[in-house]
Design a protein around this motif. Structure first.
Motif, mmCIF file in Angstrom:
data_model
loop_
_atom_site.group_PDB
_atom_site.id
_atom_site.type_symbol
_atom_site.label_atom_id
_atom_site.label_comp_id
_atom_site.label_asym_id
_atom_site.label_seq_id
_atom_site.Cartn_x
_atom_site.Cartn_y
_atom_site.Cartn_z
ATOM 1 N N ASN A 64 16.638 -15.286 -1.441
ATOM 2 C CA ASN A 64 16.149 -14.356 -0.429
ATOM 3 C C ASN A 64 15.656 -13.088 -1.138
ATOM 4 O OD1 ASN A 64 15.712 -13.292 2.122
ATOM 5 N ND2 ASN A 64 17.746 -12.357 2.199
ATOM 6 N N ILE A 65 14.588 -13.237 -1.910
ATOM 7 C CA ILE A 65 14.102 -12.105 -2.706
ATOM 8 C C ILE A 65 12.702 -11.703 -2.236
ATOM 9 C CG2 ILE A 65 15.544 -12.483 -4.726
ATOM 10 C CD1 ILE A 65 13.314 -14.064 -5.980
ATOM 11 N N GLN A 66 12.287 -10.516 -2.674
ATOM 12 C CA GLN A 66 11.073 -9.914 -2.124
ATOM 13 C C GLN A 66 9.834 -10.796 -2.270
ATOM 14 O OE1 GLN A 66 12.028 -6.260 -1.262
ATOM 15 N NE2 GLN A 66 10.861 -7.256 0.335
ATOM 16 N N CYS A 67 9.678 -11.460 -3.412
ATOM 17 C CA CYS A 67 8.435 -12.206 -3.643
ATOM 18 C C CYS A 67 8.340 -13.485 -2.818
ATOM 19 C CB CYS A 67 8.256 -12.504 -5.130
ATOM 20 S SG CYS A 67 9.649 -13.358 -5.860
ATOM 21 N N SER A 68 9.422 -13.875 -2.132
ATOM 22 C CA SER A 68 9.347 -15.095 -1.319
ATOM 23 C C SER A 68 8.755 -14.817 0.060
ATOM 24 C CB SER A 68 10.736 -15.730 -1.180
ATOM 25 O OG SER A 68 11.598 -14.858 -0.487
ATOM 26 N N ASN A 108 3.238 -9.412 -7.047
ATOM 27 C CA ASN A 108 4.313 -10.185 -6.401
ATOM 28 C C ASN A 108 5.319 -9.306 -5.672
ATOM 29 O OD1 ASN A 108 3.128 -12.382 -7.557
ATOM 30 N ND2 ASN A 108 4.537 -12.488 -9.289
ATOM 31 N N CYS A 109 5.570 -8.113 -6.193
ATOM 32 C CA CYS A 109 6.549 -7.238 -5.536
ATOM 33 C C CYS A 109 6.355 -5.809 -6.051
ATOM 34 C CB CYS A 109 7.976 -7.726 -5.789
ATOM 35 S SG CYS A 109 8.593 -7.291 -7.402
ATOM 36 N N PRO A 110 6.905 -4.812 -5.344
ATOM 37 C CA PRO A 110 6.704 -3.414 -5.780
ATOM 38 C C PRO A 110 7.246 -3.129 -7.178
ATOM 39 C CG PRO A 110 7.544 -3.485 -3.529
ATOM 40 C CD PRO A 110 7.619 -4.879 -4.057
ATOM 41 N N LEU A 111 8.309 -3.808 -7.574
ATOM 42 C CA LEU A 111 8.890 -3.538 -8.896
ATOM 43 C C LEU A 111 7.937 -3.898 -10.026
ATOM 44 C CD1 LEU A 111 12.537 -4.919 -8.692
ATOM 45 C CD2 LEU A 111 11.880 -2.557 -9.102
ATOM 46 N N LEU A 112 7.086 -4.879 -9.766
ATOM 47 C CA LEU A 112 6.207 -5.369 -10.834
ATOM 48 C C LEU A 112 4.778 -4.860 -10.711
ATOM 49 C CD1 LEU A 112 7.394 -9.056 -11.264
ATOM 50 C CD2 LEU A 112 8.250 -6.972 -12.316
ATOM 51 N N ALA A 113 4.579 -3.820 -9.887
ATOM 52 C CA ALA A 113 3.214 -3.347 -9.631
ATOM 53 C C ALA A 113 2.543 -2.745 -10.867
ATOM 54 C CB ALA A 113 3.224 -2.336 -8.488
ATOM 55 N N TYR A 162 6.082 -16.348 -11.024
ATOM 56 C CA TYR A 162 6.859 -16.814 -12.171
ATOM 57 C C TYR A 162 7.835 -15.713 -12.556
ATOM 58 C CZ TYR A 162 3.836 -20.787 -12.368
ATOM 59 O OH TYR A 162 3.175 -21.947 -12.023
ATOM 60 N N LEU A 163 9.092 -16.061 -12.583
ATOM 61 C CA LEU A 163 10.127 -15.037 -12.764
ATOM 62 C C LEU A 163 10.393 -14.852 -14.251
ATOM 63 C CD1 LEU A 163 12.563 -16.035 -9.865
ATOM 64 C CD2 LEU A 163 10.305 -15.001 -9.766
ATOM 65 N N GLU A 164 9.634 -13.959 -14.849
ATOM 66 C CA GLU A 164 9.720 -13.848 -16.308
ATOM 67 C C GLU A 164 9.951 -12.424 -16.789
ATOM 68 O OE1 GLU A 164 6.087 -15.402 -17.854
ATOM 69 O OE2 GLU A 164 4.877 -14.525 -16.276
ATOM 70 N N PRO A 192 12.512 -8.726 -16.929
ATOM 71 C CA PRO A 192 13.915 -8.289 -16.791
ATOM 72 C C PRO A 192 14.259 -7.954 -15.337
ATOM 73 C CG PRO A 192 12.872 -7.197 -18.650
ATOM 74 C CD PRO A 192 11.788 -7.953 -17.950
ATOM 75 N N PHE A 193 13.296 -7.409 -14.572
ATOM 76 C CA PHE A 193 13.567 -7.127 -13.167
ATOM 77 C C PHE A 193 13.866 -8.417 -12.399
ATOM 78 C CE2 PHE A 193 10.973 -2.972 -13.307
ATOM 79 C CZ PHE A 193 12.122 -2.213 -13.423
ATOM 80 N N CYS A 194 13.106 -9.484 -12.706
ATOM 81 C CA CYS A 194 13.321 -10.761 -12.003
ATOM 82 C C CYS A 194 14.733 -11.283 -12.260
ATOM 83 C CB CYS A 194 12.308 -11.805 -12.467
ATOM 84 S SG CYS A 194 10.597 -11.369 -12.145
ATOM 85 N N THR A 195 15.184 -11.178 -13.499
ATOM 86 C CA THR A 195 16.527 -11.669 -13.844
ATOM 87 C C THR A 195 17.591 -10.982 -12.989
ATOM 88 O OG1 THR A 195 15.757 -11.927 -16.095
ATOM 89 C CG2 THR A 195 18.121 -11.998 -15.778
ATOM 90 N N GLN A 196 17.435 -9.663 -12.830
ATOM 91 C CA GLN A 196 18.435 -8.913 -12.051
ATOM 92 C C GLN A 196 18.300 -9.192 -10.558
ATOM 93 O OE1 GLN A 196 18.709 -4.673 -13.813
ATOM 94 N NE2 GLN A 196 16.917 -5.606 -14.741
ATOM 95 N N CYS A 197 17.046 -9.323 -10.136
ATOM 96 C CA CYS A 197 16.765 -9.594 -8.731
ATOM 97 C C CYS A 197 17.412 -10.918 -8.304
ATOM 98 C CB CYS A 197 15.251 -9.698 -8.642
ATOM 99 S SG CYS A 197 14.574 -9.362 -7.100
ATOM 100 N N VAL A 198 17.256 -11.946 -9.150
ATOM 101 C CA VAL A 198 17.832 -13.261 -8.855
ATOM 102 C C VAL A 198 19.357 -13.168 -8.841
ATOM 103 C CG1 VAL A 198 18.146 -15.585 -9.803
ATOM 104 C CG2 VAL A 198 15.864 -14.551 -9.752
HETATM 105 S S1 SF4 Z 1 11.307 -8.677 -9.550
HETATM 106 FE FE1 SF4 Z 1 10.665 -10.828 -9.894
HETATM 107 S S2 SF4 Z 1 12.168 -12.046 -8.753
HETATM 108 FE FE2 SF4 Z 1 12.305 -9.949 -7.978
HETATM 109 S S3 SF4 Z 1 10.962 -9.918 -6.205
HETATM 110 FE FE3 SF4 Z 1 9.783 -9.197 -7.981
HETATM 111 S S4 SF4 Z 1 8.765 -11.069 -8.735
HETATM 112 FE FE4 SF4 Z 1 10.416 -11.743 -7.409
#
Ligand code: SF4
Length: 284
Positions: free
Chosen positions: A223-227, A239-244, A263-265, A267-273
């Motif tokens: 249940n994460i932002q990019c879904s 994909n999400c504000p963190l990766l803008a 693609y969750l690659e 450091p933010f993705c790791t923590q988000c998951v």
């Molecule tokens: S940081 Fe990565 S896993 Fe989290 S919402 Fe953004 S793209 Fe998806």
């Protein structure tokens, strides 16, 4: 030679329920110590144009869109903020992610009038960042005077019947219940009666995190932002504000041509998951 290509796990966008619009990437009137944004030294005019927003809104499937979020850095510094807010309210309710330094009594009254212009039921929701119920501790992190200004903004908003949500970074890793209880007491001291829904507690995201993704996760059920969302910026769709600000998070150039796969690659993705949380949404 081993020719196996290791691909990062991937999450598919199920449905575009939330659209984030990054109003500016670099303009903010605070410099919080824990902010995930890397601020440059110089002031940059990087405000998104209303034409880019209009084009995006004409391309996306509005059906199913629950919220448009205005984010930044600080979205209320955008010179065309009021015009963009009105445009977005034609399509859905709008969530403003703000430090609230620009909100006083007059502004709150104005925003109430703007909301009342719309008879489609769409409303303005405020997510106000404040990180500690104790003034001194909050200001050590967010800047001197920020606590008082945020409290004044909250008081102004409730005077005009808004019901703001406080967005709190749990930078000390405290029990969530304790944080909410302390903030509830703080709010009731000036007559703001709150429930758990008034508080969004966010884990501290470390941009230098070097942990690894767990293999036990079912990535399609997260249940994460990019879904459920995408982020519009002056540089395209992400994909999400963190990766803008990270090209690894770029989905495409616009909403006519973007990828539904993330693609969750990073450091933010790791923590988000790990936390399995939609960091910027609120759950009502
Ligand atoms: S940081 Fe990565 S896993 Fe989290 S919402 Fe953004 S793209 Fe998806």
């Amino acid at each position: 030679m081993n020719k196996t290509i290791i691909k990062a796990p991937c999450v598919n966008l199920e449905k575009l329920e939330e659209l984030f619009i990054e109003m500016t990437a670099q303009n903010c009137n605070l410099r919080c110590k824990h902010c995930y944004i890397d601020f440059k030294d110089k002031k940059i005019k990087d405000f998104i144009s209303i034409d880019v927003i209009k084009q995006a809104l004409s391309s996306i499937h509005k059906q199913g869109l629950k919220y448009i979020h205005l984010t930044g850095a600080e979205p209320m510094l955008h010179p065309d903020f009021n015009q963009i807010l009105r445009l977005c309210l034609k399509f859905s309710s709008v969530v403003i992610h703000t430090n609230a330094l620009n909100i006083n009594d007059k502004k709150a009254r104005f925003l109430k009038k703007v909301q009342e212009e719309y008879e489609n039921g769409n409303e303005i929701v405020f997510m106000i960042s404040i990180d500690n119920h104790i003034e001194k501790e909050n200001d050590e992190l967010r800047g001197r005077g920020s606590y008082r200004k945020s409290i004044h903004a909250i008081q102004s908003l409730i005077k005009y019947d808004f019901n703001p949500i406080l967005s709190i970074v749990n930078y000390k890793g405290l029990p969530v219940k304790d944080i909410k209880d302390n903030f509830k007491l703080m709010c009731s001291s000036f007559g703001f009666e709150t429930s758990d829904l008034n508080f969004k507690i966010i884990p501290l995201m470390d941009k230098n995190h070097n942990g690894e993704l767990s293999c036990d996760v079912d990535f399609q059920t997260l249940n994460i932002q990019c879904s459920k969302s995408r982020t519009l910026t002056i540089n395209g769709v992400f994909n999400c504000p963190l990766l803008a600000a990270d090209n690894r998070g770029k989905s495409g150039s616009d909403f006519n041509d973007f990828s539904v796969k993330s693609y969750l690659e990073t450091p933010f993705c790791t923590q988000c998951v790990k936390h399995n949380i939609k960091l910027f949404s609120f759950d009502l």
